[in-house]
Write a protein that holds these residues in place. Structure first.
Motif, PDB file in Angstrom:
ATOM      1  N   ILE A  40       0.837  -1.202   0.000  1.00 29.72           N
ATOM      2  CA  ILE A  40       0.000   0.000   0.000  1.00 29.72           C
ATOM      3  C   ILE A  40       0.870   1.249   0.000  1.00 29.72           C
ATOM      4  CG2 ILE A  40      -1.616   1.344   1.420  1.00 29.72           C
ATOM      5  CD1 ILE A  40      -2.875  -1.416   2.200  1.00 29.72           C
ATOM      6  N   GLU A  41       1.938   1.229   0.785  1.00 30.39           N
ATOM      7  CA  GLU A  41       2.836   2.394   0.834  1.00 30.39           C
ATOM      8  C   GLU A  41       3.514   2.615  -0.515  1.00 30.39           C
ATOM      9  OE1 GLU A  41       2.714   4.589   3.065  1.00 30.39           O
ATOM     10  OE2 GLU A  41       1.543   3.390   4.466  1.00 30.39           O
ATOM     11  N   GLN A  95      -1.993   2.100  12.466  1.00 28.72           N
ATOM     12  CA  GLN A  95      -2.947   3.208  12.586  1.00 28.72           C
ATOM     13  C   GLN A  95      -2.273   4.465  13.122  1.00 28.72           C
ATOM     14  OE1 GLN A  95      -6.067   1.560  15.070  1.00 28.72           O
ATOM     15  NE2 GLN A  95      -7.510   1.748  13.367  1.00 28.72           N
ATOM     16  N   LYS A  96      -1.452   4.299  14.119  1.00 27.57           N
ATOM     17  CA  LYS A  96      -0.764   5.448  14.719  1.00 27.57           C
ATOM     18  C   LYS A  96       0.057   6.193  13.675  1.00 27.57           C
ATOM     19  CE  LYS A  96       2.982   6.389  17.976  1.00 27.57           C
ATOM     20  NZ  LYS A  96       3.920   5.786  18.927  1.00 27.57           N
ATOM     21  N   TYR A  97       0.801   5.469  12.883  1.00 29.71           N
ATOM     22  CA  TYR A  97       1.685   6.109  11.915  1.00 29.71           C
ATOM     23  C   TYR A  97       0.941   6.603  10.682  1.00 29.71           C
ATOM     24  CZ  TYR A  97       5.420   5.045  15.029  1.00 29.71           C
ATOM     25  OH  TYR A  97       6.216   5.014  16.134  1.00 29.71           O
ATOM     26  N   GLU A  98      -0.133   5.938  10.318  1.00 32.49           N
ATOM     27  CA  GLU A  98      -0.953   6.435   9.216  1.00 32.49           C
ATOM     28  C   GLU A  98      -1.632   7.748   9.619  1.00 32.49           C
ATOM     29  OE1 GLU A  98      -0.978   5.209   6.074  1.00 32.49           O
ATOM     30  OE2 GLU A  98       0.545   3.862   6.870  1.00 32.49           O
ATOM     31  N   LEU A 124      -3.913  13.398  -1.220  1.00 31.40           N
ATOM     32  CA  LEU A 124      -3.112  12.438  -0.463  1.00 31.40           C
ATOM     33  C   LEU A 124      -3.682  12.238   0.938  1.00 31.40           C
ATOM     34  CD1 LEU A 124       0.380  13.583  -1.710  1.00 31.40           C
ATOM     35  CD2 LEU A 124      -0.770  11.411  -2.240  1.00 31.40           C
ATOM     36  N   ALA A 125      -4.228  13.296   1.537  1.00 28.87           N
ATOM     37  CA  ALA A 125      -4.879  13.156   2.840  1.00 28.87           C
ATOM     38  C   ALA A 125      -6.081  12.223   2.728  1.00 28.87           C
ATOM     39  CB  ALA A 125      -5.306  14.519   3.368  1.00 28.87           C
ATOM     40  N   ALA A 126      -6.825  12.343   1.654  1.00 26.10           N
ATOM     41  CA  ALA A 126      -7.979  11.464   1.444  1.00 26.10           C
ATOM     42  C   ALA A 126      -7.544  10.010   1.314  1.00 26.10           C
ATOM     43  CB  ALA A 126      -8.764  11.909   0.209  1.00 26.10           C
ATOM     44  N   LEU A 132      -6.774   4.508   6.695  1.00 29.21           N
ATOM     45  CA  LEU A 132      -7.158   4.342   8.102  1.00 29.21           C
ATOM     46  C   LEU A 132      -8.483   3.580   8.229  1.00 29.21           C
ATOM     47  CD1 LEU A 132      -6.078   7.780   9.560  1.00 29.21           C
ATOM     48  CD2 LEU A 132      -5.362   5.539  10.407  1.00 29.21           C
ATOM     49  N   ARG A 133      -9.431   3.861   7.353  1.00 29.40           N
ATOM     50  CA  ARG A 133     -10.707   3.124   7.383  1.00 29.40           C
ATOM     51  C   ARG A 133     -10.472   1.648   7.071  1.00 29.40           C
ATOM     52  NH1 ARG A 133     -12.413   7.817   4.914  1.00 29.40           N
ATOM     53  NH2 ARG A 133     -12.373   6.872   2.851  1.00 29.40           N
ATOM     54  N   GLU A 134      -9.565   1.379   6.149  1.00 25.15           N
ATOM     55  CA  GLU A 134      -9.244  -0.013   5.823  1.00 25.15           C
ATOM     56  C   GLU A 134      -8.623  -0.715   7.032  1.00 25.15           C
ATOM     57  OE1 GLU A 134      -7.028  -2.569   2.308  1.00 25.15           O
ATOM     58  OE2 GLU A 134      -6.807  -0.403   2.355  1.00 25.15           O
ATOM     59  N   LEU A 135      -7.734  -0.020   7.720  1.00 19.69           N
ATOM     60  CA  LEU A 135      -7.141  -0.599   8.927  1.00 19.69           C
ATOM     61  C   LEU A 135      -8.209  -0.869   9.985  1.00 19.69           C
ATOM     62  CD1 LEU A 135      -3.855   1.492   9.208  1.00 19.69           C
ATOM     63  CD2 LEU A 135      -4.046  -0.929   8.589  1.00 19.69           C
TER      64      LEU A 135
END
Length: 160
Positions: A40-41, A95-98, A124-126, A132-135
């Motif tokens: 993903i990254e 999650q924390k780092y995302e 990019l924020a979106a 985050l929603r995927e996580l």
């Protein structure tokens, strides 16, 4: 955008490194999650590079050492890892780092001097919000482990 590319590339490399570490520690489930995160990254790296081309970001836009603060913005520190981490732990860490990356892009959008850069940062924020929603949805599959999850009845031994 040049700094964002540094951040995203470092995150992709770190997740791959963490996947390798979890493989060595015979933790294939967490290793696989980190491999997915790395993939993903790399998509984020490609998106940032595409936006940089659209915005014609100069190749020399990054000042020496200027991206050092951002390198850690989205990447888990190996000191945050435990070789017995469960998928739940790995996802909470991600999650924390995302969230850090999302904050970075929001700040970039707020401070942007051009509408084009602001739009790129918001895009990019979106992506980070979506990530985050995927996580969050992945976390539903992995409840928080019971106390004592880190008890190793066969700890690693090293002889120097």
């Amino acid at each position: 955008m040049a700094y964002a590319e540094i951040m995203e590339r470092a995150a992709a490399n770190r997740y791959a490194e963490l996947a390798d570490i979890m493989t060595v520690h015979n933790n294939p489930e967490v290793s696989e999650l980190f491999r997915k995160m790395a993939a993903i990254e790399w998509l984020h790296v490609n998106n940032v590079n595409e936006l940089s081309r659209e915005l014609t970001t100069p190749v020399d836009a990054v000042q020496a050492g200027g991206g050092d603060r951002l390198r850690g913005a989205e990447i888990p520190d190996s000191e945050d890892m435990h070789y017995l981490h469960t998928p739940h732990h790995a996802l909470k860490l991600a999650q924390k780092y995302e969230q850090n990356a999302l904050d970075f892009y929001r700040q970039l959008a707020e401070s942007a001097k051009s509408d084009e850069l602001r739009a790129a940062a918001l895009r990019l924020a979106a992506e980070e919000e979506s990530h985050l929603r995927e996580l969050d949805s992945w976390l539903l599959q992995y409840p928080e482990p019971e106390p004592g999850w880190d008890k190793d009845f066969d700890p690693p031994n090293a002889i120097d």
